[in-house]
Scaffold this motif. Structure first.
Motif, PDB file in Angstrom:
ATOM      1  N   THR A 189     -14.435   2.495   0.768  1.00  0.00           N
ATOM      2  CA  THR A 189     -15.144   1.707   1.766  1.00  0.00           C
ATOM      3  C   THR A 189     -14.639   0.284   1.652  1.00  0.00           C
ATOM      4  O   THR A 189     -14.061  -0.103   0.624  1.00  0.00           O
ATOM      5  N   ALA A 190     -14.869  -0.497   2.683  1.00  0.00           N
ATOM      6  CA  ALA A 190     -14.474  -1.904   2.628  1.00  0.00           C
ATOM      7  C   ALA A 190     -15.168  -2.597   1.461  1.00  0.00           C
ATOM      8  O   ALA A 190     -14.560  -3.415   0.762  1.00  0.00           O
ATOM      9  N   GLU A 191     -16.423  -2.247   1.212  1.00  0.00           N
ATOM     10  CA  GLU A 191     -17.163  -2.854   0.111  1.00  0.00           C
ATOM     11  C   GLU A 191     -16.526  -2.521  -1.243  1.00  0.00           C
ATOM     12  O   GLU A 191     -16.394  -3.388  -2.105  1.00  0.00           O
ATOM     13  N   ALA A 196      -3.021   5.128   5.016  1.00  0.00           N
ATOM     14  CA  ALA A 196      -2.276   3.867   4.868  1.00  0.00           C
ATOM     15  C   ALA A 196      -2.679   2.908   5.977  1.00  0.00           C
ATOM     16  O   ALA A 196      -2.892   1.709   5.737  1.00  0.00           O
ATOM     17  N   ASN A 197      -2.825   3.433   7.199  1.00  0.00           N
ATOM     18  CA  ASN A 197      -3.248   2.595   8.323  1.00  0.00           C
ATOM     19  C   ASN A 197      -4.679   2.091   8.136  1.00  0.00           C
ATOM     20  O   ASN A 197      -4.973   0.928   8.428  1.00  0.00           O
ATOM     21  N   LEU A 198      -5.563   2.962   7.654  1.00  0.00           N
ATOM     22  CA  LEU A 198      -6.954   2.569   7.413  1.00  0.00           C
ATOM     23  C   LEU A 198      -7.034   1.483   6.350  1.00  0.00           C
ATOM     24  O   LEU A 198      -7.715   0.463   6.521  1.00  0.00           O
ATOM     25  N   VAL A 239       0.858  -1.190   0.000  1.00  0.00           N
ATOM     26  CA  VAL A 239       0.000   0.000   0.000  1.00  0.00           C
ATOM     27  C   VAL A 239       0.891   1.235   0.000  1.00  0.00           C
ATOM     28  O   VAL A 239       1.743   1.394   0.870  1.00  0.00           O
ATOM     29  N   LEU A 240       0.691   2.105  -0.996  1.00  0.00           N
ATOM     30  CA  LEU A 240       1.392   3.388  -1.076  1.00  0.00           C
ATOM     31  C   LEU A 240       0.328   4.468  -0.986  1.00  0.00           C
ATOM     32  O   LEU A 240      -0.486   4.617  -1.893  1.00  0.00           O
ATOM     33  N   GLU A 241       0.314   5.178   0.121  1.00  0.00           N
ATOM     34  CA  GLU A 241      -0.709   6.186   0.397  1.00  0.00           C
ATOM     35  C   GLU A 241      -0.071   7.507   0.757  1.00  0.00           C
ATOM     36  O   GLU A 241       0.995   7.546   1.372  1.00  0.00           O
ATOM     37  N   GLU A 242      -0.741   8.582   0.418  1.00  0.00           N
ATOM     38  CA  GLU A 242      -0.236   9.931   0.697  1.00  0.00           C
ATOM     39  C   GLU A 242      -0.125  10.202   2.198  1.00  0.00           C
ATOM     40  O   GLU A 242       0.867  10.762   2.668  1.00  0.00           O
TER      41      GLU A 242
END
Length: 188
Positions: A131-133, A27-29, A19-22
């Protein structure tokens, strides 16, 4: 494990995701959602250089059990480093990196961002908020509907055609083996 709206269940314990997040909280979520799906391993970072390093560390070793199977990357504005990272993945000389499926995410929903993600080689594009969905849906697309990779001048990545539309006009595609030119890449 995830169960999609079509009531199909996936066992993701063997899946490894980068996961590459700003933002670190995003990133934790994302990591938390993936862990709730029982994804085997999640490697998260907010830095492109670290994502490159991790991908090479995991995918250029003989240990097949530790390879990254999927990348989820953000656009990483303002310089759109997520697109640069995706281009680096697709242009990497090692197939164990260049063929890794990529889910491209962005809060920027302009058509130009979506087209840039597609044209740079993303398998799927997800508009935030996530969302998880939505994540489960995109994962199921990548798993159930793998697309062949296309190598053409100026593009390498998954086949961008999704819809089977009727074609009008002169069909210039090869119709028999006499018109085909096949080249094979070797691992020399």
């Amino acid at each position: 494990m995830i169960t999609t709206t079509k009531k199909k269940t996936y066992d993701l314990r063997g899946l490894r995701v980068l996961v590459l997040e700003e933002f670190q909280f995003m990133a934790n979520l994302m990591s938390s959602i993936l862990r709730d799906f029982h994804v085997g391993s999640v490697v998260a970072t907010c830095k492109v250089s670290e994502a490159m390093k991790k991908l090479e560390e995991h995918n250029l070793r003989a240990d097949l059990d530790d390879r990254i199977d999927l990348i989820i990357t953000d656009l990483l504005p303002p310089n759109n480093e997520g697109l640069s990272f995706l281009a680096w993945v697709r242009k990497h000389p090692e197939k164990d990196i260049s063929y890794v499926p990529v889910l491209f995410c962005s809060t920027h929903t302009s058509m130009s961002v979506v087209i840039a993600g597609r044209d740079t080689g993303a398998e799927e594009i997800m508009v935030k908020p996530m969302t998880a969905e939505k994540i489960a849906q995109r994962l199921s697309y990548i798993i159930d509907l793998p697309r062949p990779y296309i190598k053409a001048p100026g593009f390498f990545g998954p086949d961008r055609r999704r819809q089977k539309k009727a074609f009008s006009g002169e069909d210039k595609r090869a119709k028999n083996n006499d018109n085909l030119r096949i080249t094979y890449e070797t691992d020399e």
